[in-house]
Design a protein around this motif. Structure first.
Motif, PDB file in Angstrom:
ATOM      1  N   THR A  26      24.749  37.107  42.161  1.00  0.00           N
ATOM      2  CA  THR A  26      24.395  38.208  43.056  1.00  0.00           C
ATOM      3  C   THR A  26      25.376  39.357  42.909  1.00  0.00           C
ATOM      4  O   THR A  26      25.028  40.497  43.146  1.00  0.00           O
ATOM      5  CB  THR A  26      24.372  37.759  44.530  1.00  0.00           C
ATOM      6  N   GLN A  27      26.614  39.040  42.516  1.00  0.00           N
ATOM      7  CA  GLN A  27      27.614  40.085  42.362  1.00  0.00           C
ATOM      8  C   GLN A  27      28.753  39.554  41.511  1.00  0.00           C
ATOM      9  O   GLN A  27      29.102  38.381  41.608  1.00  0.00           O
ATOM     10  CB  GLN A  27      28.152  40.502  43.731  1.00  0.00           C
ATOM     11  N   VAL A  28      29.333  40.408  40.699  1.00  0.00           N
ATOM     12  CA  VAL A  28      30.509  40.058  39.917  1.00  0.00           C
ATOM     13  C   VAL A  28      31.605  41.050  40.297  1.00  0.00           C
ATOM     14  O   VAL A  28      31.397  42.261  40.220  1.00  0.00           O
ATOM     15  CB  VAL A  28      30.230  40.131  38.392  1.00  0.00           C
ATOM     16  N   GLU A  29      32.741  40.547  40.751  1.00  0.00           N
ATOM     17  CA  GLU A  29      33.865  41.408  41.090  1.00  0.00           C
ATOM     18  C   GLU A  29      34.920  41.282  39.997  1.00  0.00           C
ATOM     19  O   GLU A  29      35.300  40.180  39.625  1.00  0.00           O
ATOM     20  CB  GLU A  29      34.469  41.016  42.438  1.00  0.00           C
ATOM     21  N   TYR A  30      35.365  42.410  39.501  1.00  0.00           N
ATOM     22  CA  TYR A  30      36.342  42.456  38.435  1.00  0.00           C
ATOM     23  C   TYR A  30      37.418  43.430  38.877  1.00  0.00           C
ATOM     24  O   TYR A  30      37.133  44.612  39.084  1.00  0.00           O
ATOM     25  CB  TYR A  30      35.648  42.926  37.154  1.00  0.00           C
ATOM     26  N   SER A  31      38.632  42.942  39.073  1.00  0.00           N
ATOM     27  CA  SER A  31      39.716  43.800  39.548  1.00  0.00           C
ATOM     28  C   SER A  31      40.897  43.743  38.592  1.00  0.00           C
ATOM     29  O   SER A  31      41.317  42.667  38.177  1.00  0.00           O
ATOM     30  CB  SER A  31      40.192  43.354  40.933  1.00  0.00           C
ATOM     31  N   VAL A  32      41.420  44.911  38.289  1.00  0.00           N
ATOM     32  CA  VAL A  32      42.628  45.044  37.486  1.00  0.00           C
ATOM     33  C   VAL A  32      43.727  45.474  38.457  1.00  0.00           C
ATOM     34  O   VAL A  32      43.540  46.416  39.231  1.00  0.00           O
ATOM     35  CB  VAL A  32      42.445  46.107  36.378  1.00  0.00           C
ATOM     36  N   HIS A  33      44.860  44.790  38.439  1.00  0.00           N
ATOM     37  CA  HIS A  33      45.973  45.115  39.328  1.00  0.00           C
ATOM     38  C   HIS A  33      47.097  45.760  38.532  1.00  0.00           C
ATOM     39  O   HIS A  33      47.282  45.466  37.359  1.00  0.00           O
ATOM     40  CB  HIS A  33      46.498  43.843  40.012  1.00  0.00           C
ATOM     41  N   GLY A  34      47.824  46.636  39.187  1.00  0.00           N
ATOM     42  CA  GLY A  34      48.954  47.295  38.544  1.00  0.00           C
ATOM     43  C   GLY A  34      49.482  48.405  39.424  1.00  0.00           C
ATOM     44  O   GLY A  34      49.433  48.320  40.645  1.00  0.00           O
ATOM     45  N   HIS A  35      49.968  49.482  38.790  1.00  0.00           N
ATOM     46  CA  HIS A  35      50.537  50.626  39.498  1.00  0.00           C
ATOM     47  C   HIS A  35      49.685  51.848  39.190  1.00  0.00           C
ATOM     48  O   HIS A  35      49.473  52.176  38.019  1.00  0.00           O
ATOM     49  CB  HIS A  35      51.979  50.887  39.045  1.00  0.00           C
ATOM     50  N   CYS A  36      49.208  52.536  40.221  1.00  0.00           N
ATOM     51  CA  CYS A  36      48.412  53.747  40.000  1.00  0.00           C
ATOM     52  C   CYS A  36      49.329  54.865  39.472  1.00  0.00           C
ATOM     53  O   CYS A  36      50.558  54.712  39.445  1.00  0.00           O
ATOM     54  CB  CYS A  36      47.706  54.173  41.282  1.00  0.00           C
ATOM     55  N   ALA A  37      48.747  55.968  39.083  1.00  0.00           N
ATOM     56  CA  ALA A  37      49.520  57.075  38.512  1.00  0.00           C
ATOM     57  C   ALA A  37      50.583  57.592  39.478  1.00  0.00           C
ATOM     58  O   ALA A  37      51.691  57.938  39.063  1.00  0.00           O
ATOM     59  CB  ALA A  37      48.579  58.208  38.102  1.00  0.00           C
ATOM     60  N   ALA A  38      50.275  57.607  40.769  1.00  0.00           N
ATOM     61  CA  ALA A  38      51.239  58.112  41.748  1.00  0.00           C
ATOM     62  C   ALA A  38      52.392  57.138  41.981  1.00  0.00           C
ATOM     63  O   ALA A  38      53.489  57.549  42.336  1.00  0.00           O
ATOM     64  CB  ALA A  38      50.535  58.390  43.077  1.00  0.00           C
ATOM     65  N   CYS A  39      52.150  55.845  41.783  1.00  0.00           N
ATOM     66  CA  CYS A  39      53.175  54.818  42.048  1.00  0.00           C
ATOM     67  C   CYS A  39      53.860  54.297  40.791  1.00  0.00           C
ATOM     68  O   CYS A  39      54.877  53.605  40.904  1.00  0.00           O
ATOM     69  CB  CYS A  39      52.538  53.633  42.776  1.00  0.00           C
ATOM     70  N   ASN A  40      53.346  54.612  39.633  1.00  0.00           N
ATOM     71  CA  ASN A  40      53.883  54.071  38.384  1.00  0.00           C
ATOM     72  C   ASN A  40      55.311  54.561  38.158  1.00  0.00           C
ATOM     73  O   ASN A  40      55.538  55.757  38.000  1.00  0.00           O
ATOM     74  CB  ASN A  40      52.992  54.468  37.207  1.00  0.00           C
TER      75      ASN A  40
END
Length: 144
Positions: A124-138
């Motif tokens: 019914t749904q596939v969740e795909y998440s990439v974790h890391g640091h966004c441009a503001a926090c990198n």
């Protein structure tokens, strides 16, 4: 996307076009990242606020209709983003989650494949998440 385009999307699902549905869908379409219920509520607080219960119903309805995605972050806060016309079947969609600030961004260029399931199972749904640091926090990137 114009208000008429948004209204057409709502009508195509056999729904009434209400000011709350139009405003929430327009906000999600214009957002650069996924928004929590509170962020949506605050963004709509301007001219004519949408009451909290109506907002929950509208967000859930948009998800049910395939017009939005709902993702729980690690703090179990739901975040919502507009579904794009390029989204694949079964709600397959990718997100980037910043481990520092907690913001969630849609990754429209990433199209994960739904996995093969055993016989008798249905996706019914596939969740795909990439974790890391966004441009503001990198820490390796200068802040803009």
């Amino acid at each position: 996307m114009t208000a008429n385009d948004l209204a057409r999307q709502l009508r195509e699902r056999g729904a009434r076009v209400t000011p709350a549905r139009l405003r929430v869908l327009a906000l999600l379409r214009g957002a650069s990242r996924a928004l929590s219920h509170r962020e949506v509520e605050e963004a709509l607080a301007g001219e004519v606020p949408v009451d909290r219960v109506t907002l929950y119903r509208v967000l859930d309805w948009l998800v049910e209709q395939g017009l939005a995605h709902k993702l729980a972050d690690e703090m179990r806060v739901f975040r919502f983003s507009a579904a794009s016309s390029a989204d694949r079947p079964h709600g397959t969609h990718a997100h980037f989650v910043c481990d520092d600030c907690g913001k969630v961004f849609c990754l429209d260029d990433v199209q994960p494949e739904a996995p093969r399931l055993p016989e008798g199972f249905a996706t019914t749904q596939v969740e795909y998440s990439v974790h890391g640091h966004c441009a503001a926090c990198n820490p390796s990137e200068p802040h803009k």
